[in-house]
Motif scaffolding. Structure first.
Motif, short mmCIF file in Angstrom:
data_model
loop_
_atom_site.label_atom_id
_atom_site.label_comp_id
_atom_site.label_asym_id
_atom_site.label_seq_id
_atom_site.Cartn_x
_atom_site.Cartn_y
_atom_site.Cartn_z
N UNK A 19 -7.28 39.14 17.95
CA UNK A 19 -7.93 38.14 17.32
C UNK A 19 -7.10 36.98 16.65
N UNK A 20 -5.95 37.35 16.07
CA UNK A 20 -5.19 36.28 15.36
C UNK A 20 -4.38 35.56 16.55
N UNK A 21 -3.76 36.26 17.57
CA UNK A 21 -3.27 35.56 18.67
C UNK A 21 -4.30 34.28 19.26
N UNK A 22 -5.45 34.35 19.38
CA UNK A 22 -6.37 33.60 19.91
C UNK A 22 -6.27 32.14 19.25
N UNK A 23 -6.12 32.06 17.86
CA UNK A 23 -6.09 30.87 16.80
C UNK A 23 -5.08 30.48 16.93
N UNK A 24 -3.94 31.29 16.62
CA UNK A 24 -2.57 30.85 16.29
C UNK A 24 -1.78 30.30 17.58
N UNK A 25 -2.24 30.59 18.73
CA UNK A 25 -1.61 30.18 19.99
C UNK A 25 -2.69 29.22 20.63
N UNK A 29 -11.32 29.06 19.66
CA UNK A 29 -11.75 28.91 18.16
C UNK A 29 -12.92 29.59 18.28
N UNK A 30 -12.92 30.47 17.33
CA UNK A 30 -14.15 31.60 17.34
C UNK A 30 -15.21 30.88 16.17
N UNK A 31 -14.78 29.89 15.71
CA UNK A 31 -15.97 29.41 14.60
C UNK A 31 -17.10 28.53 15.17
N UNK A 32 -17.36 28.50 16.34
CA UNK A 32 -18.64 27.90 16.85
C UNK A 32 -19.83 28.52 16.18
N UNK A 37 -20.35 32.86 21.44
CA UNK A 37 -20.04 31.67 22.08
C UNK A 37 -18.82 31.06 21.46
N UNK A 38 -17.78 30.63 22.14
CA UNK A 38 -16.54 30.28 21.78
C UNK A 38 -15.92 28.98 22.38
N UNK A 39 -14.93 28.26 21.52
CA UNK A 39 -14.59 26.87 22.11
C UNK A 39 -13.25 27.00 22.54
N UNK A 40 -12.90 26.44 23.77
CA UNK A 40 -11.47 26.61 24.36
C UNK A 40 -10.53 25.23 23.70
N UNK A 41 -9.63 25.65 23.36
CA UNK A 41 -8.69 24.89 22.63
C UNK A 41 -7.80 24.28 23.97
N UNK A 42 -7.32 23.02 23.86
CA UNK A 42 -6.80 22.33 25.22
C UNK A 42 -5.59 23.41 25.80
N UNK A 43 -4.72 23.98 24.79
CA UNK A 43 -3.81 24.79 25.29
C UNK A 43 -4.56 26.14 26.12
N UNK A 44 -5.33 26.64 25.49
CA UNK A 44 -6.19 27.85 26.06
C UNK A 44 -6.64 27.48 27.20
N UNK A 45 -7.34 26.46 27.40
CA UNK A 45 -7.93 25.79 28.62
C UNK A 45 -6.94 25.27 29.76
N UNK A 153 -16.15 40.13 25.77
CA UNK A 153 -17.58 40.40 25.62
C UNK A 153 -18.26 39.32 24.86
N UNK A 154 -19.01 38.36 25.75
CA UNK A 154 -19.48 37.12 25.49
C UNK A 154 -20.80 36.99 25.53
N UNK A 155 -21.51 36.15 25.03
CA UNK A 155 -22.85 35.69 25.34
C UNK A 155 -22.85 34.34 26.23
N UNK A 156 -21.83 33.60 26.28
CA UNK A 156 -21.73 32.58 27.29
C UNK A 156 -20.33 32.86 27.95
#
Length: 477
Positions: A19-25, A29-32, A37-45, A153-156
Motif C-alpha cells: 500500500x505504501x509503495x503505490x503512493x511513494x513510488x 492514488x487511492x484517494x478517489x 476506484x483508483x487513479x493512475x499517477x503518470x509514473x504508474x501509467x 481487487x477492484x470495482x473498476x
C-alpha cells in the motif's frame, strides 16, 4: 524539500509495504472518492503503457484489436443463464438516461461475452470467416464486495485485455487455448515474473466454460495471485447466441470459442515480485525511465560536469534508451533515493574523476556497480541492463521455489500454506477438496500443473488416500 529516505519493511509486513509503495513510488492514488476506484499517477501509467505495449505486440501477431461498447442491454446480458449466475451479484446497472427510466436497463460490462457474441453471430457466415481472433483493452466494472485492493481487487478494472476467438472445430479451439497460454507465458517471461499454469477445479472455472486454465504467481506473503486466465468455451455460447457458419458441404454448424484475459494485476505482480525495501525494482522492459544520469558536482567544474552529462543523455537517447538527466539542485543521495523508490533500472554517475578517466559509473537498481568506458558507453549500458534483467528473472524464480513445498499430509499442508504454496496429491473430487480446504484454511486452486519449478507426480490423495495427482493448495488474493 528532500524526501524521507526511510526503508520500507517488505518482508515483515507485505500488505503495508504494498500500500505504501503505490503512493511513494507514484503508481496509484487511492484517494478517489469511490470505493474500489483508483487513479493512475503518470509514473504508474507509464509502467502500464510499456507492459501493455508488450502485450499488444504479442497479441497482434495473429489477433486484431477492436473495441466494443461498455453498455450491454439486459436482454442480451440475461440470455446465458450459467454465465449470468456467475456475475449477477457483481453487475452495475444503468437504469436512467437523465430523468427518464430506460425501457431496457443497461449493464456496465463485467466482462464482454454478452456484448461481443451477438455481433459475432452477425459477422460470421461461412467457414471462410474462421478463425476469428479479436481482442480489446478496456475498462470493466464489478461490484466487488470483498476487501478492495489497488491493482488486485477492484470495482473498476481499468486495463482488461480480453481476447475472444471463434473456430470451426473443438480441436481448433483447444489448440488456441494452448496458443494463448504460450503468449501469456512469453508475456510474463518478458516481465520477469515466474508463473504456474494449472487447470481450475470445475466449480471454480469461468461461468459457461468447458474448462479454465489460469496463470498464478506467488506473492512475497505466500499468497497466490491469479494474473491470467484462458477459457475453453466449446459451443456453449455459440448455441446461446446462434453463432453458426456454413461448412464446406453447405451445412450449418455451431462454432467453437475461447476467451482469455489479463488485467492490471500484471502490474501488481511486477511491483510485488521484484520490489524491495527501497521501493520499486522495474525490469528494463517495463520501466518508463531506463537510465537516470546523476551529475556529481565538485568545486569549480560544475559546468564541465553538466555539459558532459548532457552529452551522455543525448547519446543514450539517440541510441533508443528512455533516459533522463537529473540536474536538480539536490544532494546526490536524495536523487539516488528518489529514483530507487521509482524503480529505475540503472543510474549513471558522471563526476570530475570520471571525465578525467573517460569513464562513467553505472549502478544497477540492485546496487551492483560497473565502471564503463565512455567511448563504448551505449554497448556497455546495453550489456548492464541485459544482465540486470536476467538477475531479476533468476531472483524471482529462486524466491518462488522457496515458497513451494511438497506436502504428504494435511498437517504438512497446513504448515506449508502459512508461508507459500503446498503441492499435494488430490483425487479430483469436490468432497476431498472441501476436506482439504477446511483442514488447512486454504484453497485447491488447480491441478494439471505446468511449471518447470514443480515436479508433478501421482500418489495417494491427501484427504481420502485414493489415487491422486499433483495439485496446488494456497491462500489466494
Amino acid at each position: 524539500m528532500e524526501e524521507d529516505t526511510g526503508a520500507l519493511p517488505r518482508k515483515e509486513n507485505f500488505s503495508e509495504w504494498y500500500n505504501e509503495i503505490l503512493w511513494r513510488a507514484e503508481i496509484m492514488d487511492v484517494r478517489y472518492p469511490v470505493k474500489g476506484l483508483y487513479v493512475w499517477y503518470p509514473h504508474g501509467f507509464g509502467i502500464r503503457k510499456r507492459a501493455y505495449g508488450i502485450l499488444r505486440d504479442l497479441m497482434d501477431r495473429d489477433h486484431a484489436e477492436t473495441m466494443f461498447p461498455l453498455l450491454i442491454p439486459k436482454t442480451e446480458f440475461m440470455k446465458e443463464a450459467e454465465h449470468i449466475k456467475g456475475f449477477e451479484d457483481e453487475v452495475y446497472w444503468v437504469t436512467h438516461g437523465g430523468r427518464n427510466e430506460l425501457d431496457v436497463p443497461l449493464a456496465l460490462r463485467p466482462t464482454s461475452e454478452t456484448a461481443i457474441y451477438p455481433m459475432y453471430a452477425l459477422w460470421i457466415r461461412s467457414h471462410t470467416d474462421l478463425p476469428l481472433k479479436l481482442y480489446q483493452v478496456v475498462n470493466t466494472f464489478r461490484y466487488e464486495t470483498k476487501h478492495t485492493r489497488p491493482l488486485i481487487r477492484l470495482r473498476e478494472i481499468t486495463s482488461f485485455k480480453e481476447a475472444h476467438t471463434v473456430h470451426a472445430t473443438r480441436e481448433e479451439a483447444a489448440a488456441q487455448v494452448e496458443v494463448a497460454l504460450g503468449l501469456y507465458k512469453e508475456f510474463y517471461d518478458t516481465l520477469r515474473v515466474p508463473v504456474i499454469l494449472s487447470r481450475r477445479p470445475d466449480w471454480d472455472k469461468f461461468p459457461g466454460a468447458d474448462y479454465t486454465i489460469a496463470a498464478d504467481t506467488i506473492m512475497p506473503d505466500g499468497k497466490t495471485l491469479q494474473i491470467g486466465t484462458v477459457h475453453m468455451l466449446g459451443d456453449h455460447f455459440s448455441r446461446t447466441y446462434a453463432i453458426t457458419y456454413e461448412d464446406a458441404n453447405g451445412e450449418q454448424q455451431y462454432a467453437y470459442q475461447t476467451c482469455y484475459g489479463i488485467s492490471e494485476r500484471s502490474i501488481a505482480a511486477v511491483v510485488s515480485v521484484h520490489g524491495d525495501d527501497k521501493g520499486l525494482v522495474l525490469p528494463p522492459e517495463v520501466a518508463p525511465l531506463e537510465v537516470v544520469i546523476v551529475p556529481i558536482i565538485v568545486g569549480k567544474r560544475r559546468d564541465e560536469v553538466l555539459a558532459s552529462a548532457a552529452a551522455l543523455e543525448a547519446e543514450l537517447r539517440d541510441a533508443g534508451f528512455a533516459v533522463k538527466l537529473d540536474a536538480r539542485d539536490m544532494r546526490p543521495g536524495a536523487k539516488y533515493y528518489h529514483w530507487e523508490m521509482r524503480g529505475v533500472p540503472l543510474r549513471v554517475e558522471v563526476g570530475p574523476r570520471d571525465i578525467d578517466a573517460n569513464t562513467v559509473v553505472a549502478v544497477a537498481r540492485t546496487g551492483k556497480k560497473t565502471t564503463l568506458d565512455r567511448r563504448g558507453v551505449v554497448e556497455g549500458i546495453t550489456s548492464v541492463l541485459a544482465e540486470f534483467g536476467e538477475d531479476l528473472s533468476q531472483a524471482a524464480r529462486q524466491a518462488m521455489v522457496a515458497r513451494i513445498t511438497a506436502a504428504a499430509t494435511l498437517e504438512e499442508t497446513a504448515e506449508a500454506v502459512k508461508s507459500g504454496v503446498a503441492v499435494v496429491h488430490w483425487c479430483g473430487s469436490q468432497e476431498c477438496a472441501e476436506k482439504i480446504e477446511a483442514a488447512v484454511d486454504a484453497s485447491i486452486i488447480g491441478s494439471d500443473i505446468r511449471s518447470d519449478l514443480i515436479a508433478v507426480s501421482d500418489g495417494p490423495c491427501v484427504a481420502c488416500g485414493g489415487e491422486g495427482t499433483s495439485a496446488l493448495v494456497a491462500r489466494t488474493y
